[in-house]
Design an enzyme around this catalytic site. Structure first.
Site, PDB file in Angstrom:
ATOM      1  N   LYS A 155       0.820  -1.219   0.000  1.00  0.00           N
ATOM      2  CA  LYS A 155       0.000   0.000   0.000  1.00  0.00           C
ATOM      3  C   LYS A 155       0.855   1.270   0.000  1.00  0.00           C
ATOM      4  O   LYS A 155       0.573   2.217  -0.722  1.00  0.00           O
ATOM      5  CB  LYS A 155      -0.943  -0.023   1.210  1.00  0.00           C
ATOM      6  CG  LYS A 155      -1.987  -1.135   1.116  1.00  0.00           C
ATOM      7  CD  LYS A 155      -2.809  -1.270   2.361  1.00  0.00           C
ATOM      8  CE  LYS A 155      -2.108  -1.929   3.521  1.00  0.00           C
ATOM      9  NZ  LYS A 155      -1.707  -3.327   3.345  1.00  0.00           N
ATOM     10  N   THR A 230      11.201   4.404   5.907  1.00  0.00           N
ATOM     11  CA  THR A 230      10.013   4.761   6.697  1.00  0.00           C
ATOM     12  C   THR A 230       9.301   3.489   7.145  1.00  0.00           C
ATOM     13  O   THR A 230       8.145   3.545   7.558  1.00  0.00           O
ATOM     14  CB  THR A 230       9.015   5.626   5.874  1.00  0.00           C
ATOM     15  OG1 THR A 230       8.731   4.930   4.662  1.00  0.00           O
ATOM     16  CG2 THR A 230       9.549   7.005   5.582  1.00  0.00           C
ATOM     17  N   SER A 231       9.991   2.332   7.053  1.00  0.00           N
ATOM     18  CA  SER A 231       9.312   1.067   7.384  1.00  0.00           C
ATOM     19  C   SER A 231       9.626   0.596   8.792  1.00  0.00           C
ATOM     20  O   SER A 231       8.860   0.838   9.712  1.00  0.00           O
ATOM     21  CB  SER A 231       9.650  -0.005   6.357  1.00  0.00           C
ATOM     22  OG  SER A 231       8.839   0.183   5.228  1.00  0.00           O
ATOM     23  N   ARG A 232      10.739  -0.086   8.959  1.00  0.00           N
ATOM     24  CA  ARG A 232      11.160  -0.537  10.291  1.00  0.00           C
ATOM     25  C   ARG A 232      12.685  -0.458  10.343  1.00  0.00           C
ATOM     26  O   ARG A 232      13.371  -0.823   9.380  1.00  0.00           O
ATOM     27  CB  ARG A 232      10.704  -1.980  10.563  1.00  0.00           C
ATOM     28  CG  ARG A 232       9.212  -2.121  10.857  1.00  0.00           C
ATOM     29  CD  ARG A 232       8.803  -1.435  12.174  1.00  0.00           C
ATOM     30  NE  ARG A 232       7.382  -1.597  12.487  1.00  0.00           N
ATOM     31  CZ  ARG A 232       6.427  -0.727  12.170  1.00  0.00           C
ATOM     32  NH1 ARG A 232       6.732   0.381  11.501  1.00  0.00           N
ATOM     33  NH2 ARG A 232       5.172  -0.950  12.529  1.00  0.00           N
ATOM     34  N   ASP A 256      13.100   7.485   9.234  1.00  0.00           N
ATOM     35  CA  ASP A 256      11.990   7.733  10.163  1.00  0.00           C
ATOM     36  C   ASP A 256      11.969   6.656  11.239  1.00  0.00           C
ATOM     37  O   ASP A 256      11.212   6.758  12.202  1.00  0.00           O
ATOM     38  CB  ASP A 256      10.663   7.729   9.396  1.00  0.00           C
ATOM     39  CG  ASP A 256       9.487   8.106  10.292  1.00  0.00           C
ATOM     40  OD1 ASP A 256       9.611   9.130  11.010  1.00  0.00           O
ATOM     41  OD2 ASP A 256       8.470   7.388  10.305  1.00  0.00           O
ATOM     42  N   GLU A 261      15.308   2.118  18.217  1.00  0.00           N
ATOM     43  CA  GLU A 261      14.517   3.322  18.503  1.00  0.00           C
ATOM     44  C   GLU A 261      13.684   3.222  19.783  1.00  0.00           C
ATOM     45  O   GLU A 261      13.321   4.248  20.366  1.00  0.00           O
ATOM     46  CB  GLU A 261      13.579   3.639  17.329  1.00  0.00           C
ATOM     47  CG  GLU A 261      12.417   2.647  17.181  1.00  0.00           C
ATOM     48  CD  GLU A 261      11.491   2.986  16.015  1.00  0.00           C
ATOM     49  OE1 GLU A 261      11.992   3.334  14.939  1.00  0.00           O
ATOM     50  OE2 GLU A 261      10.260   2.888  16.204  1.00  0.00           O
ATOM     51  N   HIS A 293       9.892   8.243  14.039  1.00  0.00           N
ATOM     52  CA  HIS A 293       8.800   7.334  13.661  1.00  0.00           C
ATOM     53  C   HIS A 293       7.474   8.106  13.584  1.00  0.00           C
ATOM     54  O   HIS A 293       6.515   7.781  14.274  1.00  0.00           O
ATOM     55  CB  HIS A 293       8.700   6.163  14.647  1.00  0.00           C
ATOM     56  CG  HIS A 293       8.072   4.935  14.045  1.00  0.00           C
ATOM     57  ND1 HIS A 293       8.514   3.662  14.299  1.00  0.00           N
ATOM     58  CD2 HIS A 293       7.023   4.796  13.181  1.00  0.00           C
ATOM     59  CE1 HIS A 293       7.760   2.800  13.635  1.00  0.00           C
ATOM     60  NE2 HIS A 293       6.838   3.472  12.945  1.00  0.00           N
ATOM     61  N   GLN A 294       7.470   9.117  12.737  1.00  0.00           N
ATOM     62  CA  GLN A 294       6.309   9.996  12.672  1.00  0.00           C
ATOM     63  C   GLN A 294       5.612   9.994  11.310  1.00  0.00           C
ATOM     64  O   GLN A 294       4.747  10.826  11.060  1.00  0.00           O
ATOM     65  CB  GLN A 294       6.734  11.436  13.023  1.00  0.00           C
ATOM     66  CG  GLN A 294       7.598  12.129  11.967  1.00  0.00           C
ATOM     67  CD  GLN A 294       7.806  13.600  12.253  1.00  0.00           C
ATOM     68  OE1 GLN A 294       8.550  13.945  13.139  1.00  0.00           O
ATOM     69  NE2 GLN A 294       7.148  14.469  11.490  1.00  0.00           N
ATOM     70  N   ALA A 295       5.986   9.036  10.449  1.00  0.00           N
ATOM     71  CA  ALA A 295       5.396   9.050   9.107  1.00  0.00           C
ATOM     72  C   ALA A 295       3.875   8.880   9.153  1.00  0.00           C
ATOM     73  O   ALA A 295       3.165   9.325   8.260  1.00  0.00           O
ATOM     74  CB  ALA A 295       6.025   7.963   8.243  1.00  0.00           C
ATOM     75  N   PHE A 296       3.389   8.269  10.242  1.00  0.00           N
ATOM     76  CA  PHE A 296       1.937   8.038  10.360  1.00  0.00           C
ATOM     77  C   PHE A 296       1.202   9.275  10.875  1.00  0.00           C
ATOM     78  O   PHE A 296      -0.018   9.291  10.912  1.00  0.00           O
ATOM     79  CB  PHE A 296       1.673   6.884  11.360  1.00  0.00           C
ATOM     80  CG  PHE A 296       1.936   7.314  12.779  1.00  0.00           C
ATOM     81  CD1 PHE A 296       3.221   7.392  13.262  1.00  0.00           C
ATOM     82  CD2 PHE A 296       0.889   7.708  13.605  1.00  0.00           C
ATOM     83  CE1 PHE A 296       3.471   7.845  14.555  1.00  0.00           C
ATOM     84  CE2 PHE A 296       1.124   8.151  14.902  1.00  0.00           C
ATOM     85  CZ  PHE A 296       2.431   8.219  15.380  1.00  0.00           C
TER      86      PHE A 296
HETATM   87  P1  NAD Z   1       1.908  -3.835   2.926  1.00  0.00           P
HETATM   88  O1  NAD Z   1       1.725  -5.091   3.699  1.00  0.00           O
HETATM   89  O2  NAD Z   1       0.743  -3.273   2.179  1.00  0.00           O
HETATM   90  O3  NAD Z   1       3.092  -4.017   1.874  1.00  0.00           O
HETATM   91  C1  NAD Z   1       4.318  -4.596   2.170  1.00  0.00           C
HETATM   92  C2  NAD Z   1       4.895  -5.117   0.857  1.00  0.00           C
HETATM   93  O4  NAD Z   1       6.216  -5.600   1.124  1.00  0.00           O
HETATM   94  C3  NAD Z   1       4.091  -6.290   0.257  1.00  0.00           C
HETATM   95  O5  NAD Z   1       3.789  -6.016  -1.086  1.00  0.00           O
HETATM   96  C4  NAD Z   1       5.039  -7.477   0.398  1.00  0.00           C
HETATM   97  O6  NAD Z   1       4.899  -8.408  -0.665  1.00  0.00           O
HETATM   98  C5  NAD Z   1       6.380  -6.768   0.328  1.00  0.00           C
HETATM   99  N1  NAD Z   1       7.497  -7.564   0.825  1.00  0.00           N
HETATM  100  C6  NAD Z   1       7.491  -8.565   1.739  1.00  0.00           C
HETATM  101  N2  NAD Z   1       8.742  -9.053   1.879  1.00  0.00           N
HETATM  102  C7  NAD Z   1       9.537  -8.343   1.039  1.00  0.00           C
HETATM  103  C8  NAD Z   1      10.914  -8.373   0.736  1.00  0.00           C
HETATM  104  N3  NAD Z   1      11.742  -9.270   1.293  1.00  0.00           N
HETATM  105  N4  NAD Z   1      11.393  -7.508  -0.176  1.00  0.00           N
HETATM  106  C9  NAD Z   1      10.566  -6.613  -0.778  1.00  0.00           C
HETATM  107  N5  NAD Z   1       9.250  -6.542  -0.538  1.00  0.00           N
HETATM  108  C10 NAD Z   1       8.749  -7.392   0.362  1.00  0.00           C
HETATM  109  O7  NAD Z   1       2.472  -2.786   3.964  1.00  0.00           O
HETATM  110  P2  NAD Z   1       2.344  -1.187   3.863  1.00  0.00           P
HETATM  111  O8  NAD Z   1       1.060  -0.752   4.444  1.00  0.00           O
HETATM  112  O9  NAD Z   1       2.720  -0.769   2.485  1.00  0.00           O
HETATM  113  O10 NAD Z   1       3.496  -0.734   4.865  1.00  0.00           O
HETATM  114  C11 NAD Z   1       4.865  -0.979   4.578  1.00  0.00           C
HETATM  115  C12 NAD Z   1       5.648  -0.893   5.869  1.00  0.00           C
HETATM  116  O11 NAD Z   1       5.624   0.454   6.337  1.00  0.00           O
HETATM  117  C13 NAD Z   1       5.014  -1.699   6.998  1.00  0.00           C
HETATM  118  O12 NAD Z   1       5.530  -2.975   7.025  1.00  0.00           O
HETATM  119  C14 NAD Z   1       5.370  -0.934   8.246  1.00  0.00           C
HETATM  120  O13 NAD Z   1       6.498  -1.556   8.827  1.00  0.00           O
HETATM  121  C15 NAD Z   1       5.769   0.442   7.737  1.00  0.00           C
HETATM  122  N6  NAD Z   1       4.961   1.535   8.277  1.00  0.00           N
HETATM  123  C16 NAD Z   1       5.609   2.557   8.874  1.00  0.00           C
HETATM  124  C17 NAD Z   1       4.899   3.635   9.360  1.00  0.00           C
HETATM  125  C18 NAD Z   1       5.597   4.806   9.998  1.00  0.00           C
HETATM  126  O14 NAD Z   1       4.947   5.605  10.691  1.00  0.00           O
HETATM  127  N7  NAD Z   1       6.889   4.985   9.783  1.00  0.00           N
HETATM  128  C19 NAD Z   1       3.510   3.653   9.241  1.00  0.00           C
HETATM  129  C20 NAD Z   1       2.879   2.586   8.611  1.00  0.00           C
HETATM  130  C21 NAD Z   1       3.599   1.533   8.118  1.00  0.00           C
END
Ligand code: NAD
Length: 338
Positions: A155, A230-232, A256, A261, A293-296
């Protein structure tokens, strides 16, 4: 009214949850503490816990929550790497999350980090406040025409890819489950990190993605690559990142999230000695931008998070099916782990 122990609560959470919870039959007990095995006792007397990204829902905390009568955990976030789902299941604790709230909020934050770094607006801001109007050292780069590599096109990643395309970048991506027909060119991971001028992480943290950007991976990247996360935090080997910033291999990093953290993010630790030297050194570099960690953190995302979390709990207490439930077996199967 069902009582919910709401850990790691902030004023911005209250704004959105207070508007919905009473009408849904939920009484929220706001706790500023993070949830750990030692603070779990604060949940005593509640039926469920509402937790966030840095709360510890591991094998030591969960049995205590069960002992205190907790039947459900409502994560007010998408990621669930901090939850031991097998242990939760063993103790009969159901776990819900908010799978999607505002992908745009996260993708736009990645863009904010990127543009700040490429145009050095963070440095311009401090300079002009000091009445320093010199442009020396502020030469930037365009995004247009650059190779942007997106790791994970779920997403958030797909939204970030569209933004980058809108800026005229050449976008390619790696995802084990590509979104065919999205107009994005998919390549293998090795090819992606070799090709990218800008690399943005949008995949979840799992055992197989831990330190995805490893010391070896940095060696394969282009000189001057810009890294966005911005993921983990633990998707990146932070010490390897720091070494590559110092050597100039990495041109800039917008973070982020950070792997260690949990002890500092969301807290004001400005009056304390900070012992994490990797973070200290990352923060001291002009080409590293760290946000907490404020992207949300947008109005739209906070509203959506509160709506889904309250709905998850309401359905649970009504004995209805909760679509956003996390089940250990299904999660394992989806991530390809045994
Ligand atoms: P999502 O589940 O919709 O999408 C994750 C995608 O990563 C999927 O398409 C999956 O197939 C893919 N994936 C899995 N393993 C992989 C790999 N080894 N290599 C490449 N791609 C791979 O998740 P999302 O809603 O798009 O969110 C993504 C990430 O963002 C979340 O996992 C979360 O950790 C992080 N996040 C961070 C914040 C923030 O405030 N910083 C807020 C929301 C989400």
């Amino acid at each position: 009214m069902e009582k919910i122990a709401f850990f790691d609560a902030r004023s911005y959470d209250r704004t959105y949850f207070d508007a919905l919870a009473p009408g849904a039959g939920l009484e929220l007990l706001y706790l500023e503490n993070k949830l750990t095995k030692d603070t779990a006792i604060l949940a005593q007397g509640s039926s469920a816990v509402c937790a966030f990204v840095n709360d510890d829902l591991g094998p030591e905390t969960l049995p205590r929550l069960a002992e205190y009568g907790i039947r459900a955990i409502a994560l007010r976030c998408a990621g669930y790497n901090n939850v031991d789902l097998k242990t939760a299941e063993k103790y009969g604790i159901r776990v819900f999350r908010v799978p999607a709230y505002s992908p745009a909020s996260v993708a736009e934050h990645a863009l904010a980090l990127l543009l700040t770094l490429t145009r050095q607006t963070h440095r311009a801001f401090t300079r002009t406040r000091e009445r320093n109007f010199s442009l020396e050292g502020l030469v930037g780069t365009n995004i247009e025409g650059k190779n942007v590599g997106v790791i994970g096109t779920g997403k958030v990643g797909i939204r970030f890819a569209a933004i980058a395309q809108g800026l005229g970048a050449k976008v390619c991506a790696y995802d084990p489950k590509p979104v065919w027909g999205s107009g994005i060119e998919y390549v293998g991971f090795d090819e992606l990190i070799r090709r990218a001028d800008i690399l943005s992480l949008h995949c979840p943290l799992t055992p197989s993605t831990y330190h995805l950007l490893s010391r070896d991976a940095f060696c394969s990247m282009k000189d001057g690559v810009i890294i966005l996360n911005t993921s983990r935090g633990a998707l990146i080997d932070s010490e390897a990142l720091l070494d590559n910033i110092k050597s100039g291999k990495v041109g800039a990093a917008g973070l982020d999230v950070y792997e260690e953290e949990a002890d500092v993010f969301y807290e004001d630790v400005s009056g304390r000695v900070m012992r994490d030297d990797t973070l200290n050194l990352l923060l001291s570099q002009p080409n590293v931008l760290v946000t907490s960690h404020q992207a949300f953190l947008t109005e739209e995302a906070l509203r959506a998070i509160a709506e889904t979390t309250v709905e998850n709990l309401q359905k649970f207490f009504a004995g209805e099916k909760v679509e956003n439930e996390l089940k250990a077996k299904e999660v394992q199967a989806a991530s390809g782990r045994s």
